[in-house]
Design an enzyme around this catalytic site. Structure first.
Site, PDB file in Angstrom:
ATOM      1  N   ARG A   6       0.880  -1.173   0.000  1.00  0.00           N
ATOM      2  CA  ARG A   6       0.000   0.000   0.000  1.00  0.00           C
ATOM      3  C   ARG A   6       0.912   1.215   0.000  1.00  0.00           C
ATOM      4  NH1 ARG A   6      -5.326   1.242   3.563  1.00  0.00           N
ATOM      5  NH2 ARG A   6      -6.088  -0.097   1.891  1.00  0.00           N
ATOM      6  N   HIS A  53      -7.316   0.738  -6.421  1.00  0.00           N
ATOM      7  CA  HIS A  53      -7.543  -0.134  -5.259  1.00  0.00           C
ATOM      8  C   HIS A  53      -8.214  -1.420  -5.761  1.00  0.00           C
ATOM      9  CE1 HIS A  53      -7.809  -1.372  -1.234  1.00  0.00           C
ATOM     10  NE2 HIS A  53      -8.705  -0.537  -0.745  1.00  0.00           N
ATOM     11  N   GLN A  55     -10.135  -4.041  -3.514  1.00  0.00           N
ATOM     12  CA  GLN A  55     -11.434  -3.611  -3.003  1.00  0.00           C
ATOM     13  C   GLN A  55     -12.534  -3.872  -4.030  1.00  0.00           C
ATOM     14  OE1 GLN A  55     -12.142  -2.169   0.202  1.00  0.00           O
ATOM     15  NE2 GLN A  55     -14.159  -2.810  -0.513  1.00  0.00           N
ATOM     16  N   ASP A 109     -17.266   6.801  -1.359  1.00  0.00           N
ATOM     17  CA  ASP A 109     -16.010   6.666  -0.611  1.00  0.00           C
ATOM     18  C   ASP A 109     -15.778   7.986   0.127  1.00  0.00           C
ATOM     19  OD1 ASP A 109     -13.460   5.862   0.225  1.00  0.00           O
ATOM     20  OD2 ASP A 109     -12.524   6.017  -1.750  1.00  0.00           O
ATOM     21  N   CYS A 166     -16.265   1.274   0.572  1.00  0.00           N
ATOM     22  CA  CYS A 166     -15.079   0.469   0.887  1.00  0.00           C
ATOM     23  C   CYS A 166     -14.675   0.578   2.347  1.00  0.00           C
ATOM     24  CB  CYS A 166     -13.920   0.858  -0.031  1.00  0.00           C
ATOM     25  SG  CYS A 166     -13.368   2.563   0.148  1.00  0.00           S
ATOM     26  N   ARG A 204     -13.291  -8.942   1.576  1.00  0.00           N
ATOM     27  CA  ARG A 204     -11.897  -8.640   1.240  1.00  0.00           C
ATOM     28  C   ARG A 204     -11.026  -9.855   1.534  1.00  0.00           C
ATOM     29  NH1 ARG A 204      -9.789  -3.479   1.296  1.00  0.00           N
ATOM     30  NH2 ARG A 204      -7.844  -4.543   0.753  1.00  0.00           N
TER      31      ARG A 204
END
Ligand code: CP
Ligand code: NVA
Length: 314
Positions: free
Chosen positions: A104, A131, A134, A230, A270, A298
């Protein structure tokens, strides 16, 4: 060797396989049955976090242990990355000792440089631009709710032709949705405030009719099968927080916005969420919200992804 740096790194056919596999792996987990393809020989995942995380860390770490493997956790602050060791050298060294790396970080170029010097598969655990893990979980969650065949298997074709409404920032999640829509054949409605639009060049998608931009988020949600949003301020953009709060005020997913979508539309986020900013509590804690399954998934999809990258099709 395959890396997973962007959503478009896998084909529609590979996604169909991964969703079935995640379903199988999730069933094992729910039945409390051991499933340990990484136990013998023991496989190790290195996780490098240059930004904060709750879900990504726990889902990869718990998932890896459940599969019989082990995990090494590094951050910028507690590794030589924070003292300017080049990412290329870090990649050369770490990838001689582990079997898989999850990163990340900030710029996508950084994970690409790492991957270019890695001997083992690299997974994007979020960058400024993308991402993919996700969206993998989000699509799996949608299929669990709306794409199960009579025989119980998941039908990735059920995604073809649905409409997903993205409300909010033209960020890493929005870019990844764009790639997913192009690859899996669904429509994407996007509504962002002016100045926060998606850039199709970043996502690497053409200006085509599978995605459409709406000035008014209400219009973007009309007829949607899934409404998703988000945070207004992503990690790394904290200095813009106050300006964003002003600009995004009308991009809060409310019950009125959900009412524009299909009656059986799902809501996803998310997470982490800020109730009263990008979504009201009524929506995220309401009956159309599937955010807790989305978060749990996830782990299941990433277990399937790690298995695929390390062991291929089983
Ligand atoms: N959704 C997500 O990636 O959450 P974390 O930032 O907690 O990992
Ligand atoms: N867009 C958000 C997602 C967090 C999981 C961020 O990058 O901070």
């Amino acid at each position: 060797m395959k890396h997973y740096l962007q959503f478009k790194d896998l084909s529609a056919e590979e996604y169909a396989y991964l969703f079935q596999r995640a379903d199988f792996i999730k069933r094992k987990f729910k039945a409390v049955e051991k499933y340990q393809p990484f136990a013998d020989p023991d496989r190790t995942l290195a996780m490098i976090f240059e930004k904060a995380s709750t879900r990504t860390r726990v889902s990869f770490e718990a998932g890896m242990y459940q599969m019989g493997g082990s995990v090494v956790h590094l951050t910028t602050g507690d590794s030589q990355l924070g003292r300017s060791e080049p990412i290329e050298d870090t990649a050369r060294v770490i990838s001689r000792m582990v079997d898989l790396v999850m990163i990340r970080t900030f710029e996508q170029s950084k994970i690409e440089r790492f991957a270019a010097h890695s001997r083992v598969p690299v997974i994007n655990g979020l960058t400024n631009e993308f991402h993919p893990c996700q969206i993998l979980a989000d699509l799996f969650t949608w299929l669990e709710y709306r794409g199960r065949r009579a025989d119980g298997t998941l039908d990735v074709g059920a995604l073809r032709g649905i409409t997903v409404a993205w409300v909010g920032d033209g960020n890493n999640m929005a870019n990844t949705w764009l790639q997913a829509a192009q690859l899996l054949g669904f429509r994407l409605h996007i509504s962002t405030p002016r100045g926060y639009e998606v850039d199709p060049a970043v996502a690497g998608v053409p200006r085509a009719d599978f995605w459409r931009v709406f000035d008014d988020p209400m219009d973007a949600c009309r007829g949607a099968d899934l409404v998703t949003t988000d945070v207004w301020t992503s990690m790394g953009y904290e200095a813009e927080n106050e300006a964003r709060k002003q600009a995004f005020a009308a991009w809060c997913v409310t019950p009125a916005m959900m009412a524009q979508a299909k009656p059986d539309a799902l809501f996803m986020h998310c997470l982490p969420a800020h109730r009263g900013e990008e979504v009201t509590a009524e929506v995220i804690d309401g009956p159309q919200s599937v955010v807790w399954d989305e978060a749990e998934n996830r782990m299941h999809v990433q277990k399937a992804l790690m298995e695929y990258l390390l062991l291929g099709r089983l």
